[in-house]
Design a protein around this motif. Sequence first.
Motif, short mmCIF file in Angstrom:
data_model
loop_
_atom_site.label_atom_id
_atom_site.label_comp_id
_atom_site.label_asym_id
_atom_site.label_seq_id
_atom_site.Cartn_x
_atom_site.Cartn_y
_atom_site.Cartn_z
N HIS A 147 47.66 14.73 83.97
CA HIS A 147 48.99 13.81 84.39
C HIS A 147 48.75 12.64 83.27
O HIS A 147 49.54 11.59 83.48
N GLU A 148 48.26 12.84 81.84
CA GLU A 148 48.48 11.88 81.00
C GLU A 148 48.87 12.19 79.76
O GLU A 148 48.86 13.60 79.47
N ARG A 149 49.58 11.29 78.84
CA ARG A 149 50.23 11.71 77.67
C ARG A 149 50.02 10.33 77.02
O ARG A 149 50.13 9.29 77.27
N MET A 150 50.10 10.38 75.41
CA MET A 150 50.03 9.41 74.66
C MET A 150 51.38 8.72 74.59
O MET A 150 52.39 9.16 74.41
N ALA A 151 51.61 7.33 74.68
CA ALA A 151 52.76 6.65 74.69
C ALA A 151 52.79 6.30 73.17
O ALA A 151 53.85 5.72 72.70
N GLY A 152 51.62 6.30 72.56
CA GLY A 152 51.64 5.89 71.07
C GLY A 152 50.48 5.29 70.66
O GLY A 152 49.45 5.16 71.55
N PHE A 153 50.27 5.15 69.38
CA PHE A 153 49.10 4.27 68.81
C PHE A 153 49.75 2.83 68.22
O PHE A 153 50.77 3.06 67.40
N ILE A 154 49.28 1.88 68.38
CA ILE A 154 49.52 0.71 67.95
C ILE A 154 48.49 0.05 66.78
O ILE A 154 47.61 -0.04 67.31
N TYR A 155 49.02 -0.06 65.78
CA TYR A 155 48.22 -0.23 64.38
C TYR A 155 48.54 -1.98 64.53
O TYR A 155 49.53 -2.42 64.68
N VAL A 156 47.40 -2.57 64.23
CA VAL A 156 47.38 -4.09 64.23
C VAL A 156 46.48 -4.56 62.99
O VAL A 156 45.24 -4.16 62.79
N GLY A 157 46.90 -5.49 62.35
CA GLY A 157 46.19 -6.22 61.25
C GLY A 157 46.95 -7.27 60.61
O GLY A 157 48.02 -7.59 61.17
N SER A 158 46.26 -8.08 59.66
CA SER A 158 46.90 -9.16 59.17
C SER A 158 48.19 -8.63 58.13
O SER A 158 47.94 -7.47 57.76
N ARG A 159 48.98 -9.28 57.80
CA ARG A 159 50.08 -8.83 56.95
C ARG A 159 49.99 -9.11 55.57
O ARG A 159 49.43 -10.21 55.12
N ARG A 160 49.82 -8.02 54.83
CA ARG A 160 49.88 -8.10 53.44
C ARG A 160 51.31 -8.97 52.94
O ARG A 160 51.13 -9.66 52.05
N GLU A 161 52.29 -8.51 53.52
CA GLU A 161 53.44 -9.14 53.21
C GLU A 161 54.43 -8.76 54.52
O GLU A 161 54.26 -7.79 55.18
#
Length: 193
Positions: free
Chosen positions: A161-175
């Motif tokens: 009954h599960e599936r991926m809604a996605g992956f959220i990448y997080v970090g400081s901005r290079r630009e």
Amino acid sequence: MPFPDNPTLDLLLRRRSVGPGFMLAPGPSDAELQLILTAAARVPDHKKLVPWRFIVFQRGAREGFGETLAAVFAREFSDQANPERLAVERGRFTRAPLVVGVVSRIVDNPAAPAWEQTLSAGAACQNFVVAANALGYGTAWITEWYSYSPGVTAALKLQPHERMAGFIYVGSRRENPPERERPSLDAIVSHWN
């Protein structure tokens, strides 16, 4: 149009996806991550079913899961699994200091249709993105091949009954990436009369 007197509106009007190629360390601290996850879980949730959950990949877990991605890719896309592509898959989760998988879960409840539960999972993703941006981090909510892969689904031990809604990448901005064109409200808004 900036709204300096209303930081919430200002953030929403300026929010922009920052691709993993534009990210670098540091990512959120453990305390910041807890805050972001708390905000992500505070979304509309008809019947309080909690139709989402989070899988956190940080520090060495990113490299470890990269080995899983490369192995699954080699099985599922054997015709494309050359050494260069497998190296890309091994490094996929190292493109940002933090990656969080969001799992959409459908809970059987006739009072809350599956579609509402899926939308709630999407709202959890958006709250996560907005909270991370409010703390000054760049984010990218991504659904590449591994969001839909049976092998990755098995590796993550997702239930039927599960599936991926996605992956959220997080970090400081290079630009900051360049702004992109947004839809004209005239093209997407109508008024019922």
